[in-house]
Design a protein around this motif. Structure first.
Motif, mmCIF file in Angstrom:
data_model
loop_
_atom_site.group_PDB
_atom_site.id
_atom_site.type_symbol
_atom_site.label_atom_id
_atom_site.label_comp_id
_atom_site.label_asym_id
_atom_site.label_seq_id
_atom_site.Cartn_x
_atom_site.Cartn_y
_atom_site.Cartn_z
ATOM 1 N N LEU C 94 0.855 -1.189 0.000
ATOM 2 C CA LEU C 94 0.000 0.000 0.000
ATOM 3 C C LEU C 94 0.891 1.239 0.000
ATOM 4 C CD1 LEU C 94 -2.649 -1.053 2.667
ATOM 5 C CD2 LEU C 94 -2.742 -1.340 0.200
ATOM 6 N N VAL C 95 0.303 2.376 -0.379
ATOM 7 C CA VAL C 95 1.042 3.640 -0.339
ATOM 8 C C VAL C 95 1.036 4.119 1.110
ATOM 9 C CG1 VAL C 95 1.134 5.997 -1.185
ATOM 10 C CG2 VAL C 95 0.313 4.168 -2.668
ATOM 11 N N PRO C 96 2.210 4.195 1.768
ATOM 12 C CA PRO C 96 2.229 4.418 3.210
ATOM 13 C C PRO C 96 1.592 5.728 3.665
ATOM 14 C CG PRO C 96 4.451 4.420 2.304
ATOM 15 C CD PRO C 96 3.545 3.956 1.228
ATOM 16 N N ASP C 97 1.687 6.783 2.849
ATOM 17 C CA ASP C 97 1.195 8.083 3.300
ATOM 18 C C ASP C 97 -0.307 8.271 3.119
ATOM 19 O OD1 ASP C 97 3.662 8.744 4.061
ATOM 20 O OD2 ASP C 97 4.115 10.113 2.419
ATOM 21 N N LEU C 98 -0.928 7.408 2.331
ATOM 22 C CA LEU C 98 -2.346 7.585 2.027
ATOM 23 C C LEU C 98 -3.205 6.776 2.985
ATOM 24 C CD1 LEU C 98 -2.892 7.309 -1.835
ATOM 25 C CD2 LEU C 98 -3.129 9.316 -0.401
ATOM 26 N N PRO C 99 -4.347 7.339 3.425
ATOM 27 C CA PRO C 99 -5.263 6.529 4.230
ATOM 28 C C PRO C 99 -5.640 5.254 3.473
ATOM 29 C CG PRO C 99 -5.974 8.814 4.211
ATOM 30 C CD PRO C 99 -4.826 8.712 3.258
ATOM 31 N N LEU C 138 -4.339 4.888 8.579
ATOM 32 C CA LEU C 138 -3.185 4.770 7.685
ATOM 33 C C LEU C 138 -2.716 3.315 7.618
ATOM 34 C CD1 LEU C 138 -1.201 7.960 8.725
ATOM 35 C CD2 LEU C 138 -2.266 7.519 6.520
ATOM 36 N N ALA C 140 0.023 1.985 8.121
ATOM 37 C CA ALA C 140 0.915 1.565 9.199
ATOM 38 C C ALA C 140 0.141 1.036 10.397
ATOM 39 C CB ALA C 140 1.786 2.733 9.626
#
Lengths: 179, 445, 226
Positions: C94-99, C138, C140
Motif C-alpha cells: 500500500l502507499v504508506p502516506d495515504l489513508p 493509515l 501503518a
C-alpha cells in the motif's frame, strides 16, 4: 492389493532372495510392521505362479538353501503400470501414496511423472472438496476440510520427496588430513 | 491524472511530511529573501567616477549608503557574502526535498502497482515540493521586508545596505516565487526519478571539489580590480557554487569510506553504525554535504568578522556588515542543526524495523543511542570542521592578523560546535529512539 | 490467441546472472483461474510481475487484454495495469502516506473518477473483504493480514479483467484466507475476468482450473484440475 506390486518393486533393483526382500522392505518402511517371512514366501510363490517373477538361482553357501528371484518382463510391466497410476487421493490412511512414492524413488521408474500425476490427483480431489454444495451444513464442511488438510499434508510431503530427490543428501566424505 | 487527484495523493499528511514541507518553504523563503536582498543591493547607486585629464579620478557617491554597497571594491564581497547565506538554505531545502527516500520509494511502488504511469508519478513527486516552493517564494517577500527594515529603515545612513522600496522589488519577488516553485519542483522530480544503484564514481566528484577549492583560493588571493567588479562578483559566485556543489556531491563518498572503516573496527556499536550508514549512504551523504556547506559559510563568516574587527577599519561603519556575517554564521549553524535533526529523524523512521530487531536481539537502549551517536558524528564532526577549515582559508590567506585569528578561532570553535550539535540532536532524538525500538515495528506488514 | 486474457510466449528474464524465467509460455483464457506453483525462488513472482507489466520481460512477448506489453512504454503499461489488471502482492504494497480508504480508491482516482465516488466504491469493497477502517486510518496501523485484505480490495475495486495475486492469503488465518480467495476468484470470474494465482499453498492452488508448475524458471508441468 499393492503388496504384490511392492514385492515387484523390491525385486526391481536386482535379483533377491526372500530374506533380502524382507530386510529391504523393513528398511524402506521403518514405520510399518515388519514383513513376516511367511508372507514374503507366499507372495513370491504367487508371483512365480503368475509369471511375474522367476527363480534365477538356488544358492547354498554353507547355510540353508536360498532361492533367488528376479522380475520377469511381465512383472516389470506390471510394476510400471502400478506406478503409472497415482494413489487414490484419500488423504487419510495414506499408506498407498507412501508405498508408491518410496517404490518410485527406489526403483527410479519415472519418478517425476509419478509425482506430477500424484500431485494432480490430489489437487483435483482438493478442488472437488472445495466446491461445497449449497446448503451444506457446518458438519459436512468440516469433514471436507479434514480431508483437504490431509491431502495438503500429503502434497507437502510429496514436495519434500521431490526436493530430496533433486538434491541428494551429501554423503559424509572421509576426512583427509593434509600435511 | 487530474492535478486535484495528484494533490490528493501528494498532500503532506504525516507530521514528517508536514515538517518536510515546512523546511522546504522555510529554506526557499530564506534563500528567496536573500536573493531579493542581493537584487536590492544591485540597485544601490554605485560610485561614479570623474576622470581628470591626467588620469586621476574623483569618486562621487550620494553618502546615503554604506561603503559596502557603494564602493566598487567592496560590493562584490557583499554580494558574495549574501550568496554564502543563500547556499546553506538551498542545501537545506534540497536535503528536505530528498528526505524520506525509503518512504518515497514505497509510495512510488504502491502507486506504480495501482497503475500510475511515469507522468503521474512525476506529477505527484513535483507537486508537493512545488507548492512548498511557492509558499516559500511568497514568504520571501516578508523576509525581504524584514531585512529592508533592518538594513534600510533602522540602519543609520552610513550603514545602509538597501535602497528604498520600489516596483523593482515586486518584480524580483515575482521572479523569486516562480524560481523557488520551479527549483523545488525540479528537485522533487529529480529526487523521485528512480536511478539504478551504481557504485559512486569518486573521481568526478573529487575533481569538482578540487576545482572549487582552487577557484576559491584563486578568488581569495586575486588582487581586487576596481574596473572589473561585475566579473569579480561573478567569479566569486561561480567559485563558491562549484565548491558547494562539489562538497554536496562528495557527502556519500565520505559516508561510505567512514562506514567501511567502522565496519572493519569490529566493535558491535561500530558495525551496527556502519551498516546503517551504508544502507542510507545517500541521505547521510546529503547531510554531510549540507553540514560541510554550513561549515564553509561559518568559516568565511568567522574570517570576515575577524577582518572587519581589524584596527584600521571603523567599527561603527561596519556594524551592518558585522550583523550580516554574524547572521550568516548563525544561519549556517542553524542549517547544520536542522539538517542533522532532519536526517537523524528520517534515518530512525526508515530503519525502525532494524532498530527494533537490534533491540529484540538484546541491545540495550544505551547501545542503540551509541549507534545513533556514532552515525551522527560521522556526518557532523568531519564535514563541519572540514567545511569551516575551507571557509577559513578566506581569512588565513588574508594579510590581516585579525582575519587569521578569526579563522583559526572559528575552526577551533567548529570542533566544539560539532560535539554540541551532536549532543543536542541526540537529546531531542532520545524519545524517538525508544519509539523506534518498540516491538510493534517487528510486526510483518 | 487474441481472445485470451493473458498470453506469455517465450518469456525469459534474469537478474544479473540468475536466470529467473527461461522461455516460459503460458496463456490464460477469459474466465479461467490458473495457479502458478513451485518452490521458493522458482520464478513465479517474476512471472507475475511481468504479466502485470511492472517488470519488462527481457525477451519474449506478453499480451494482456489484447495489448502487447513487450513493446509498450511505461505509460502504456501503466494504463493497461490501471484499466485491466488488479494486482495483489504478498505484503500488500500500500502507499504508506495515504489513508487505507484512499489506497483502495487509488485505481479509480488515477482513472479520473471523482474522489467521492471512488471513496464510496472503495468503502464498499473494504466492507466486502471484511476490513473495518476509519476514513483516516493509515496503512501503518494495519496488521499484515489486514494489509492483505486492503490490497485485495484495491485490486478488485475497478473490476479488472485480469486479477494477478502473489500469495494473496499468506498473512491470513485459514478461514479468512479461504474467504478472501473465494471472494477474489468468484467476483472476478463472475464478471468474465481471469485470475492468475501465484502460490506455494496447495489449498490456494486447488481453487484453480489449471495448475502450472514452475521449477528453476522452467514450466515443469501444466495440468487441468477441473
Amino acid at each position: 492389493m499393492s503388496l504384490t506390486e511392492l514385492h515387484l518393486a523390491l525385486l526391481a533393483g536386482a535379483p533377491r532372495h526372500g530374506y533380502d526382500i524382507k530386510q529391504e522392505h523393513d528398511a524402506w518402511f521403518p514405520d510399518s510392521r515388519p514383513l513376516p517371512f511367511g508372507q514374503v514366501y507366499a507372495t513370491l510363490a504367487r508371483l512365480q505362479r503368475d509369471g511375474l517373477a522367476e527363480v534365477v538361482e538356488t544358492r547354498v553357501d554353507g547355510g540353508p538353501e536360498r532361492t533367488v528371484y528376479a522380475l520377469t518382463a511381465e512383472g516389470e510391466q506390471r510394476l510400471r503400470t502400478w506406478l503409472a497410476e497415482p494413489a487414490p487421493p484419500t488423504g487419510t490412511g495414506a499408506e498407498e501414496i507412501v508405498r508408491k512414492t518410496i517404490a518410485a524413488l527406489h526403483t527410479g521408474i519415472d519418478v517425476q511423472g509419478y509425482v506430477a500425476r500424484q500431485r494432480t490427483a490430489h489437487l483435483r480431489r482438493m478442488r472437488e472438496l472445495g466446491q461445497v454444495p449449497a446448503g451444506a451444513g457446518p458438519a459436512e464442511r468440516l469433514v471436507r476440510e479434514h480431508l483437504v488438510a490431509h491431502l495438503d499434508a500429503d502434497l507437502r510431503w510429496l514436495d519434500l520427496a521431490t526436493d530430496l530427490l533433486r538434491t541428494p543428501s551429501p554423503r559424509p566424505t572421509p576426512e583427509r588430513t593434509s600435511s | 491524472m487530474k492535478t486535484s487527484t495528484a494533490w490528493l495523493i501528494a498532500r503532506p499528511r504525516t507530521s514528517a511530511g508536514r515538517t518536510r514541507a515546512l523546511l522546504v518553504a522555510g529554506g526557499a523563503a530564506t534563500g528567496g529573501g536573500l536573493l531579493m536582498t542581493a537584487a536590492g543591493v544591485l540597485r544601490v547607486p554605485g560610485q561614479t567616477f570623474e576622470y581628470a585629464a591626467d588620469g586621476s579620478y574623483t569618486s562621487f557617491s550620494t553618502g546615503e549608503y554604506s561603503a559596502l554597497a557603494v564602493q566598487a571594491g567592496l560590493r562584490p564581497g557583499l554580494l558574495t557574502g549574501i550568496l554564502l547565506l543563500v547556499l546553506p538554505s538551498l542545501a537545506l531545502t534540497w536535503q528536505a526535498v530528498t528526505t524520506g527516500s525509503a518512504r518515497r520509494a514505497a509510495v512510488h511502488e504502491g502507486l506504480r502497482l495501482s497503475g500510475a504511469g511515469p507522468a503521474d508519478l512525476r506529477r505527484v513527486a513535483v507537486l508537493e515540493p512545488a507548492v512548498a516552493g511557492v509558499a516559500g517564494g511568497l514568504l520571501a517577500g516578508p523576509v525581504y521586508l524584514l531585512l529592508w527594515l533592518l538594513l534600510h529603515v533602522a540602519a543609520p545612513p552610513s550603514a545602509r545596505l538597501l535602497p528604498g522600496l520600489s516596483p523593482w522589488d515586486a518584480a524580483s519577488w515575482l521572479v523569486v516565487v516562480v524560481l523557488t516553485a520551479l527549483v523545488a519542483g525540479a528537485a522533487g522530480a529529480y529526487a523521485a526519478t528512480p536511478r539504478a544503484r551504481r557504485p559512486v564514481r569518486a573521481w568526478p566528484r573529487l575533481l569538482t571539489v578540487a576545482a572549487g577549492v582552487a577557484a576559491f583560493i584563486a578568488v581569495v588571493t586575486s588582487p581586487r580590480d576596481l574596473d572589473q567588479r561585475a566579473l569579480e562578483t561573478t567569479l566569486n559566485c561561480v567559485a563558491l557554487t562549484v565548491l558547494a556543489l562539489g562538497l554536496l556531491s562528495t557527502g556519500a563518498l565520505w559516508v561510505n569510506s567512514r562506514a567501511t572503516r567502522l565496519a572493519r573496527s569490529g566493535t558491535a556499536v561500530d558495525v551496527l553504525a556502519a551498516g546503517g550508514l551504508r544502507t542510507l549512504a545517500g541521505p547521510a551523504g546529503r547531510t554531510a554535504g549540507t553540514t560541510c556547506v554550513a561549515g564553509l559559510t561559518l568559516g568565511v563568516a568567522g574570517s570576515l568578522t575577524g577582518a572587519l574587527l581589524g584596527p584600521d577599519l571603523s567599527l561603527a561603519e561596519n556594524v551592518p556588515a558585522l550583523v550580516l556575517t554574524c547572521t550568516a554564521a548563525l544561519l549556517a549553524v542553524l542549517a547544520a542543526m536542522t539538517a542533522m535533526a532532519l536526517a537523524a529523524t528520517d534515518d530512525l523512521v526508515t530503519t525502525s524495523r532494524a532498530v527494533a530487531s537490534t533491540a529484540a536481539l538484546g541491545a540495550e537502549p544505551a547501545v542503540l543511542e551509541q549507534v545513533q551517536r556514532r552515525r551522527l558524528a560521522v556526518v557532523t564532526t568531519g564535514p563541519l570542521v572540514a567545511g569551516t577549515a575551507l571557509g577559513g582559508l578566506y581569512g588565513l590567506l588574508d594579510q590581516s592578523l585579525t582575519a587569521v585569528a578569526g579563522a583559526l578561532l572559528t575552526i577551533g570553535l567548529s570542533v566544539l560546535l560539532a560535539r554540541a550539535i551532536t549532543a543536542a540532536v541526540l537529546r531531542v532524538l532520545r524519545p524517538r529512539i525508544a519509539r523506534a525500538a518498540a516491538p510493534s515495528w517487528l510486526r510483518v506488514a | 490467441m487474441t481472445s485470451s486474457a493473458l498470453t506469455l510466449s517465450g518469456v525469459s528474464h534474469s537478474y544479473g546472472r540468475t536466470q529467473a524465467l527461461r522461455d516460459v509460455s503460458l496463456s490464460v483464457a477469459p474466465g479461467e483461474v490458473v495457479a502458478v506453483t513451485g518452490p521458493s525462488g522458482c520464478g513465479k513472482s517474476t512471472l507475475l510481475l511481468i504479466a502485470a507489466g511492472v517488470l519488462r520481460a527481457q525477451s519474449g512477448r506478453v499480451t494482456v487484454a489484447g495489448t502487447d506489453l513487450s513493446g509498450a512504454d511505461d505509460t502504456a503499461r501503466a494504463l493497461v495495469r490501471r484499466r485491466s489488471v488488479g494486482l495483489v502482492l504478498q505484503f500488500g504494497q500500500l502507499v504508506p502516506d495515504l489513508p487505507v480508504l484512499d489506497n483502495v480508491a487509488l485505481p479509480l482516482l488515477l482513472e479520473g473518477h471523482p474522489p467521492a465516488d471512488a471513496r464510496a466504491a472503495a468503502a464498499g469493497w473494504l466492507d466486502r473483504v471484511g476490513l473495518a477502517v476509519g476514513p483516516a486510518t493509515l496503512p501503518a496501523e494495519l496488521s499484515g493480514g489486514q494489509t492483505q485484505l486492503a490490497a485485495a480490495a484495491r485490486a478488485l475495486v475497478h473490476g479488472p479483467a485480469l486479477l494477478l495475486a502473489d500469495e494473496p492469503t499468506a498473512s491470513l488465518d485459514t478461514r479468512s484466507g479461504r474467504a478472501l480467495l473465494e471472494l477474489m476468484v468468484s467476483t472476478t470470474v463472475a464478471a468474465g475476468g481471469s485470475v492468475l494465482l501465484v502460490t506455494h499453498d496447495n489449498t490456494v492452488a486447488a481453487r484453480a482450473d489449471r495448475e502450472v508448475r514452475l521449477r528453476d524458471g522452467v514450466i515443469e508441468h501444466e495440468v487441468a484440475l477441473s
